[in-house]
Every structure is written in structure tokens, then in C-alpha cells.
Write an enzyme that holds these catalytic residues in place. Structure first.
Site, PDB file in Angstrom:
ATOM      1  N   LYS A  21     -12.180  -1.612   6.649  1.00  0.00           N
ATOM      2  CA  LYS A  21     -11.393  -2.455   7.544  1.00  0.00           C
ATOM      3  C   LYS A  21     -11.947  -2.383   8.968  1.00  0.00           C
ATOM      4  O   LYS A  21     -12.126  -3.402   9.609  1.00  0.00           O
ATOM      5  CB  LYS A  21      -9.919  -2.040   7.538  1.00  0.00           C
TER       6      LYS A  21
ATOM      7  N   TRP B  65       0.840  -1.207   0.000  1.00  0.00           N
ATOM      8  CA  TRP B  65       0.000   0.000   0.000  1.00  0.00           C
ATOM      9  C   TRP B  65       0.872   1.252   0.000  1.00  0.00           C
ATOM     10  O   TRP B  65       0.578   2.225  -0.687  1.00  0.00           O
ATOM     11  CB  TRP B  65      -0.969  -0.012   1.165  1.00  0.00           C
TER      12      TRP B  65
ATOM     13  N   ASP C 181      -1.473   6.592   6.357  1.00  0.00           N
ATOM     14  CA  ASP C 181      -2.591   5.731   5.976  1.00  0.00           C
ATOM     15  C   ASP C 181      -2.958   4.889   7.198  1.00  0.00           C
ATOM     16  O   ASP C 181      -2.197   4.021   7.628  1.00  0.00           O
ATOM     17  CB  ASP C 181      -2.145   4.842   4.803  1.00  0.00           C
TER      18      ASP C 181
HETATM   19  C1  LIG Z   1      -7.244  -1.789   2.046  1.00  0.00           C
HETATM   20  C2  LIG Z   1      -6.199  -0.766   2.107  1.00  0.00           C
HETATM   21  C3  LIG Z   1      -6.058   0.221   1.126  1.00  0.00           C
HETATM   22  C4  LIG Z   1      -6.938   0.283  -0.103  1.00  0.00           C
HETATM   23  O1  LIG Z   1      -8.218   0.656   0.197  1.00  0.00           O
HETATM   24  P1  LIG Z   1      -9.285   0.908  -0.948  1.00  0.00           P
HETATM   25  O2  LIG Z   1     -10.429   1.480  -0.173  1.00  0.00           O
HETATM   26  O3  LIG Z   1      -9.576  -0.407  -1.575  1.00  0.00           O
HETATM   27  O4  LIG Z   1      -8.694   1.866  -1.906  1.00  0.00           O
HETATM   28  C5  LIG Z   1      -5.082   1.171   1.296  1.00  0.00           C
HETATM   29  N1  LIG Z   1      -4.259   1.148   2.353  1.00  0.00           N
HETATM   30  C6  LIG Z   1      -4.353   0.203   3.304  1.00  0.00           C
HETATM   31  C7  LIG Z   1      -3.406   0.226   4.461  1.00  0.00           C
HETATM   32  C8  LIG Z   1      -5.311  -0.785   3.213  1.00  0.00           C
HETATM   33  O5  LIG Z   1      -5.400  -1.727   4.159  1.00  0.00           O
END
Ligand SMILES: *Cc1c(COP(=O)(O)O)cnc(C)c1O
Length: 368
Positions: free
Chosen positions: A199, A103, A175
Site C-alpha cells: 500500500k 480486514w 494493522d
Molecule cells: C491490503 C490489506 C490487508 C491484506 O494484505 P495482504 O498483504 O494481501 O495480506 C490487510 N489489512 C489491510 C488494512 C489492508 O489494507
């Protein structure tokens, strides 16, 4: 009908059953409006109350200071991989990234399209199984921002709250997708935190961000209107039709977190759950964790047997036992148990009991 399972999916993932039941009760007639939240104008008083409540509760739970704007955005966390450089790469045009997984790497590659993005450190050499140590001097003094992925969903590592890199005056962007609301962080150490909802907060599509106000309003000239944080901040996240139902569910999850001890309460249970699972892995003769102990995630626990046939058998038999979505990410192999806030202690105990039984039944097939 099949009973509800323990869902160890990395995302979209299990939500608190209380939240789903409440949403079901309110599906046809939300608080006497005679309609579902899905059918409601985003300009109505009822929806304004929903988004205000969600925003206020999120601020309270995360102890977000007043000089941060809370935004509800769309496009998933991945959309912010572009929005971040577009909104922040407006001084020197430099940004420093710590690459701790896929990511972070995707975000880094996106930033390279807009300016001088540099990888300060990476743990790719060991399949992202640790968090690289970085000092303040490693960052370029004139960088517009420094970027980290706080919890690496795929590889199962995390930056601990007391080991957030010190970037001095350079805004730190993080993030938080897979650890939001799971343990307390000092938000004032960050310029921007953001998280995709699927998540630990609600349905996919919604992104919740907390952005320091002085970092809003300096977007690059060519920034699409919808990706400019100022557009969204000025409109209270209602520039266009927001993902109304998703925001409503996020608000309910925030209430659930609050009723269950807040982020501090979640953290206590999360440490207990993760501790149980890591203890088992550390003592097992069959299963082992893939991450260095000091950087282990509380949310995503990857583990392997090291024998592909047995791993396949494990995932299949676990599913038959109501423990689903344990297959590891395609780049790591093996298994991964995502144990977000909504996974009860009983779910983790059921997984451990199953692993124990599987180990006893199959240990003789493991060639060592
Ligand atoms: C799942 C995830 C993403 C991507 O998320 P989307 O909503 O599918 O764009 C980005 N960063 C992390 C850390 C993730 O776990």
C-alpha cells in the site's frame, strides 16, 4: 509506449517514480557487485547493509523506541492475522477486537480459531462508514491484547492519531497496512504495529512490523516456527531467505520519504490532497463521499454517484484519461480513490478536474 498513468489502486499501488528509476539503474549491477539485488545472497555483506539501512530508516521515520524490534516478515498482512493470536494469546486466551471493516473481521475470525476472541464494537450496522467509540472499561481487564485496523482500506475510515483507543496496560495491536508512513503516530501507545508493504512501502509480500520486545518470546507451544516472532527476531529477519528484492525497494521508499520531509512532511501533503478531494465531494451535486466526515481516511476515499450506469461510465472514461483503478471495492460499489504517499498533488488535481468535467457533462442524466 503508454505514458505512466495516475494509479489510484488500493494496492498494490503507485510507487514514487524516483524509486523505480533508481531501482532500474541498479538492476544489472548493484553498487559494483556485478549483480542485481535479486541475485544476491541474503547472507552477503551487501544485502546485510540493505536490510540494516531499511530497518534503521524505518525506525527513524516512525520514531520507534529502542524497546521495539523491527521485523521484515512474509506472507502479507493476512499471515499476521494468525501470527498475532499465536504469539499473544498466551495468558487468559482472551482478545478484544474492534470491527471496523473486512480486514479487522478477517483478523477477528482467525483469532477465534485459537481462543476467546470477542468483538468489543463494530460499525458493520452502517457498512463500516464510521469508527465506533470505545472506552477503556469496554475491554476485558485480563485480555491478552486489543486489536484494531488503523485505516480501513475498503471503507475509507481511520482512527486518528489522537483517538487511538486507551487500553491501559493491555497491549494494543494495530494493522497499519494502508496508513503506514502517512501521518505521525505515537508508537509507544501500541504493543504491535504491522503493515503489508504494497500500500505505502513497496512490493507485495513483505510485511514490516514493530513489536515491543516484551511481547516476543511467549508464543503458544503449537506456533509454527516461521510464524513465531522470536524466530525472526533472533535471526534479524534472516531465519530463512527473506523477500530480498522487496526489502530493498522498501528501503528506497523509506529514503524517499525521508528526503521529502519524513512522515511529518508526508502528512502535510496527504492532508492537502485528501482535503482537496473531500472539499470537492462535499460541494458536488453528483458525487458524494460515503464516510462520516470526522472519521475520514487520508489514504482511501470512497465515493458514489448512486447511479450504476453513470458510475460505470465514469470509471471507463477516467481510465481513458489516464486515471486508473478507480472502481470501488465490490462490497461498497461506486468508486474509490486511493491516494497514498506516492500520489502527487497533481494526480489528485487531475482527478478533481476530471470529476468536475464529468459532472458538467452528465448532470442532466442524473434523475433526482
Ligand atoms: C491490503 C490489506 C490487508 C491484506 O494484505 P495482504 O498483504 O494481501 O495480506 C490487510 N489489512 C489491510 C488494512 C489492508 O489494507
Amino acid at each position: 509506449m503508454k505514458d505512466r498513468v495516475y494509479n489510484f489502486s488500493a494496492g498494490p499501488s503507485q510507487l514514487p517514480e524516483e524509486v523505480l528509476r533508481e531501482a532500474a539503474d541498479e538492476m544489472l549491477n548493484y553498487k559494483g557487485t556485478g549483480m542485481s539485488v535479486m541475485e544476491m545472497s541474503h547472507r552477503s555483506k551487501a544485502f546485510q547493509d540493505i536490510i540494516d539501512h531499511a530497518s534503521d530508516t524505518f525506525r527513524e521515520l516512525m520514531h520507534i523506541p529502542d524497546d521495539y524490534e523491527i521485523l521484515f516478515l512474509q506472507g502479507g498482512a493476512s499471515q499476521q492475522f494468525s501470527a498475532i493470536p499465536l504469539n499473544l494469546m498466551n495468558g487468559s486466551g482472551k482478545a478484544d477486537y474492534i470491527i471496523t471493516g473486512q480486514w479487522a473481521k478477517k483478523a477477528f475470525n482467525e483469532a477465534k480459531r485459537y481462543g476467546d476472541a470477542r468483538a468489543v464494537a463494530s460499525s458493520e450496522d452502517k457498512t463500516y462508514s464510521y469508527i465506533p467509540k470505545v472506552k477503556k472499561e469496554d475491554f476485558r481487564e485480563d485480555a491478552d491484547y486489543v486489536y484494531i485496523c488503523a485505516n480501513n482500506t475498503i471503507y475509507g475510515t481511520r482512527f486518528k492519531p489522537d483517538e487511538i483507543p486507551d487500553t491501559g496496560d493491555i497491549p494494543l495491536v494495530a494493522d497499519f497496512s494502508s496508513l503506514i508512513l502517512s501521518e505521525p503516530f505515537d508508537i509507544s501507545k501500541f504493543g504491535v504495529i504491522y503493515a503489508g508493504a504494497q500500500k505505502n512501502m513497496g512490493p507485495a509480500g513483505v510485511v514490516v512490523a514493530a513489536i515491543r520486545k516484551d511481547l516476543i518470546g511467549n508464543a503458544r507451544e503449537d506456533t509454527p516456527t516461521m510464524l513465531n516472532w522470536k524466530t525472526q527476531a533472533d535471526a534479524g529477519s534472516l531465519y530463512n531467505t527473506p523477500p530480498t528484492y522487496g526489502i530493498y525497494i522498501c528501503g528506497k521508499v523509506f529514503d524517499w520519504v525521508k528526503e521529502n520531509g519524513g512522515v511529518e512532511g508526508m502528512c502535510e501533503i496527504n492532508k492537502k490532497k485528501a482535503g482537496m478531494l473531500y472539499d470537492f465531494l462535499d460541494n458536488s451535486k453528483m458525487f458524494k463521499g460515503t464516510v462520516v466526515p470526522e472519521d475520514r481516511s487520508l489514504m482511501n476515499v470512497p465515493f458514489v454517484i448512486g447511479d450504476e450506469e453513470l458510475e460505470k461510465k465514469f470509471v471507463k472514461e477516467a481510465e481513458e484519461a489516464g486515471l486508473v483503478n478507480l472502481k470501488g471495492h465490490r462490497t461498497v460499489g461506486g468508486m474509490r480513490a486511493s491516494i497514498y504517499n506516492a500520489m502527487p498533488v497533481e494526480g489528485v488535481q487531475a482527478l478533481i478536474d476530471f470529476m468536475q468535467k464529468f459532472e458538467e457533462e452528465n448532470i442532466d442524466q442524473l434523475e433526482k
